[in-house]
Enzyme design. Structure first.
Site, PDB file in Angstrom:
ATOM      1  CG  ASN A 102      -2.168  -0.843   1.016  1.00  0.00           C
ATOM      2  OD1 ASN A 102      -2.609  -1.037  -0.117  1.00  0.00           O
ATOM      3  ND2 ASN A 102      -2.722  -1.357   2.095  1.00  0.00           N
ATOM      4  CG  ASP A 131      -8.922  -0.452  -1.566  1.00  0.00           C
ATOM      5  OD1 ASP A 131      -8.444  -0.942  -0.516  1.00  0.00           O
ATOM      6  OD2 ASP A 131      -9.403   0.687  -1.636  1.00  0.00           O
ATOM      7  CD  GLU A 142      -2.890  -6.940   6.368  1.00  0.00           C
ATOM      8  OE1 GLU A 142      -1.820  -6.881   6.997  1.00  0.00           O
ATOM      9  OE2 GLU A 142      -3.792  -6.092   6.483  1.00  0.00           O
TER      10      GLU A 142
END
Length: 264
Positions: A138, A147, A174
């Protein structure tokens, strides 16, 4: 005189008879006329009754039609309400991003499968997977790309389990958990390896991963035949420990609970 008297008597009798006959005839005529009036009155009453009955029938038909319309409307409103309830229920247990069940949905489904396994003494297995170095992903690629990864992983997992039995859920962040009813440890490990292979086949680049050049995940597996003396949290704790062991042993591997070594 005698002849005249006889003739007069005959005439008198005749006229008397005629008078009586005429009176009777007149009475019969009066009765007939009265009967006709009565019949006319009866016909009039019957006509009014007929009109009343027809009007009542029309009113009843309208009432029936109105009732059917009301029933139809109520049925449509009921169906609409049921659809909304179903949608609301689905939304309440569905993860908006990945479109699989969320943590709440997992909790409810897991308890149901746990109780079912106790009842029939079937094996119940869990696979808990965690994306390796997802925070690094990320930070490097951005959250929108992260995402996308979560969605693709959920879709890949769903495509590689039994549609009618197994359940893929997003446990949080996650982490994903797959519920495998009527499945022993060896079978669960085989499913986990299949999921790991499916994830690798996506080939999603991960420049910040320390275990692979593509997005990978660590898999923990736990299985048991639930008993009344145990709690569902016991199985969940085992799979969590297995996942921790998978991470501790280099990640990007399948690790059964309390194994001798991880499966790579």
């Amino acid at each position: 005189d005698t002849a005249h008297q006889g003739f007069a008597l005959t005439i008198t009798v005749y006229y008397g008879f005629m008078l009586v006959s005429m009176l009777r005839l007149n009475k019969m005529v009066e009765q007939s006329v009265q009967l006709q009036f009565d019949n006319l009155d009866l016909l009039y009453q019957l006509g009014r009754e007929k009109n009343h009955v027809e009007e009542t029938n029309r009113t009843l038909e309208l009432d029936i039609e109105n009732r059917k319309a009301i029933e139809q409307r109520l049925m449509e409103e009921k169906i609409e309400a049921e659809v909304k309830i179903h949608q609301f229920t689905k939304l309440s247990v569905e993860d908006g991003l990945t479109k699989v069940m969320n943590r709440r949905g997992f909790n409810e489904s897991f308890e149901q499968h746990w109780n079912q396994a106790i009842k029939y003494q079937d094996s119940l297995s869990l696979i808990m997977l965690d994306i390796d170095y997802f925070k690094n992903f990320n930070d490097y690629y951005g959250h929108p790309r992260g995402d996308e990864v979560l969605y693709k992983i959920a879709k890949t997992c769903t495509a590689n389990v039994r549609k009618e039995m197994d359940l893929v859920t997003r446990y949080g962040g996650e982490e994903f958990v797959v519920i495998l009813p009527k499945t022993g440890l060896n079978q669960a490990c085989a499913v986990a390896q299949k999921l790991r292979t499916g994830l690798a086949s996506l080939g999603i680049p991960h420049a910040e991963s320390k275990v692979a050049k593509i997005v990978s995940a660590s898999f923990g597996i736990a299985s048991m035949i639930p008993q009344q003396t145990l709690k569902s949290a016991d199985l969940l704790e085992l799979v969590d420990q297995a996942l921790y062991s998978a991470k501790s042993n280099g990640r990007n591997c399948v690790y059964p609970c309390d194994p001798l070594k991880p499966e790579r």
